[in-house]
Write an enzyme that holds these catalytic residues in place. Structure first.
Site, mmCIF file in Angstrom:
data_model
loop_
_atom_site.group_PDB
_atom_site.id
_atom_site.type_symbol
_atom_site.label_atom_id
_atom_site.label_comp_id
_atom_site.label_asym_id
_atom_site.label_seq_id
_atom_site.Cartn_x
_atom_site.Cartn_y
_atom_site.Cartn_z
ATOM 1 N N ASP A 19 -8.218 -2.183 3.827
ATOM 2 C CA ASP A 19 -6.821 -2.601 3.768
ATOM 3 C C ASP A 19 -6.373 -2.845 5.219
ATOM 4 O O ASP A 19 -7.012 -2.365 6.161
ATOM 5 C CB ASP A 19 -6.005 -1.487 3.108
ATOM 6 C CG ASP A 19 -4.522 -1.669 3.300
ATOM 7 O OD1 ASP A 19 -4.006 -2.722 2.883
ATOM 8 O OD2 ASP A 19 -3.882 -0.780 3.894
ATOM 9 N N ASP A 21 -2.532 -3.172 6.672
ATOM 10 C CA ASP A 21 -1.338 -2.450 7.143
ATOM 11 C C ASP A 21 -1.422 -0.962 6.810
ATOM 12 O O ASP A 21 -1.572 -0.584 5.645
ATOM 13 C CB ASP A 21 -0.071 -3.036 6.487
ATOM 14 C CG ASP A 21 0.225 -4.451 6.973
ATOM 15 O OD1 ASP A 21 0.278 -4.651 8.192
ATOM 16 O OD2 ASP A 21 0.395 -5.352 6.118
HETATM 17 MG MG LIG Z 1 -1.845 -0.248 3.548
#
Ligand SMILES: [Mg+2]
Length: 232
Positions: A19, A21
């Site tokens: 992932d 962010d």
């Molecule tokens: Mg995230």
């Protein structure tokens, strides 16, 4: 949990999907800032930080619908546009450094012929800008973004990058900071590891029964090294 972090040699780890962010990039403060600013600018109720951190990890449209259940399509579109304008351009919004240990972790995996990919709820434009700014673009064999696929926890993004990399699920691992990452991984049949330096608490992440949970990327690298020593 019987699944090992590093699969046995005949089925060796081939792909780690990150992932973005809150996992590789310390961007949640900027996201919160811009969600609040967007709400203010379009005259919507401004949600508090806790409510906003809760929905970070969803695609922006899905996040707006969670925050404002009465929202119609026009509201969602206007909110998302105003948010992106802030996130991509506002000079007074919080900065977004990479978390410590990103380069070391990616180097370690690459040195073992492990392919790297990203599955993020960011827009394509947002991810490309971040990859360019961090110099990481060439590290990832495949990337999937929130405007090109259904929002997490739908498994589409993860399936897309596995297909692009040509790696089967048993030889892939997902790394994320939100329950949406862990749920997406479960739906795709991919073992997942949580890092807790992002948006969701260890308690909340634990409910999704990840393969492992680490406070940060440096600890995750230690665990990979340890697992490698144990399989030698
Ligand atoms: Mg995230």
């Amino acid at each position: 949990m019987n699944t090992p972090l590093l699969p046995p040699a005949e089925n060796a780890l081939r792909l780690v999907v990150f992932d973005w962010d809150g996992t590789l990039m310390d961007s949640p403060r900027r996201i919160v800032h811009c969600l609040q600013r967007a709400a203010g600018q379009i005259g919507a109720p401004v949600r508090d930080e806790a409510a906003l951190r809760n929905i970070i990890g969803l695609g922006v449209d899905a996040a707006v619908r969670e925050l404002y259940p009465q929202a119609d399509d026009a509201f969602v579109r206007q909110f998302a546009e105003t948010y992106r304008e802030c996130y991509l351009g506002a000079e007074d919004a919080p900065e977004t450094p990479l978390f410590p240990g990103v380069a070391l972790l990616l180097d370690w995996l690459e040195a073992r012929d492990v392919l790297l990919a990203v599955a993020t709820s960011k827009s394509r434009r947002g991810l490309d800008q971040a990859l360019e700014a961090t110099g990481l673009a060439s590290r990832f064999v495949a990337t999937a973004t929130g405007d090109e696929h259904p929002s997490k926890p739908n498994p589409a993004m993860l399936e897309h990058v596995m297909n692009r990399a040509g790696v089967e699920r048993a030889r892939a691992r997902m790394v994320g900071d939100s329950v949406y990452d862990l749920q997406m991984a479960r739906h795709a049949g991919v073992p997942a590891v949580a890092v807790t330096h992002g948006v969701h608490s260890p308690e909340r992440l634990r409910e999704e029964a990840p393969l492992g949970m680490q406070p940060d990327l440096e600890s995750l690298l230690d665990v990979f090294r340890q697992a490698e020593r144990e399989t030698e």
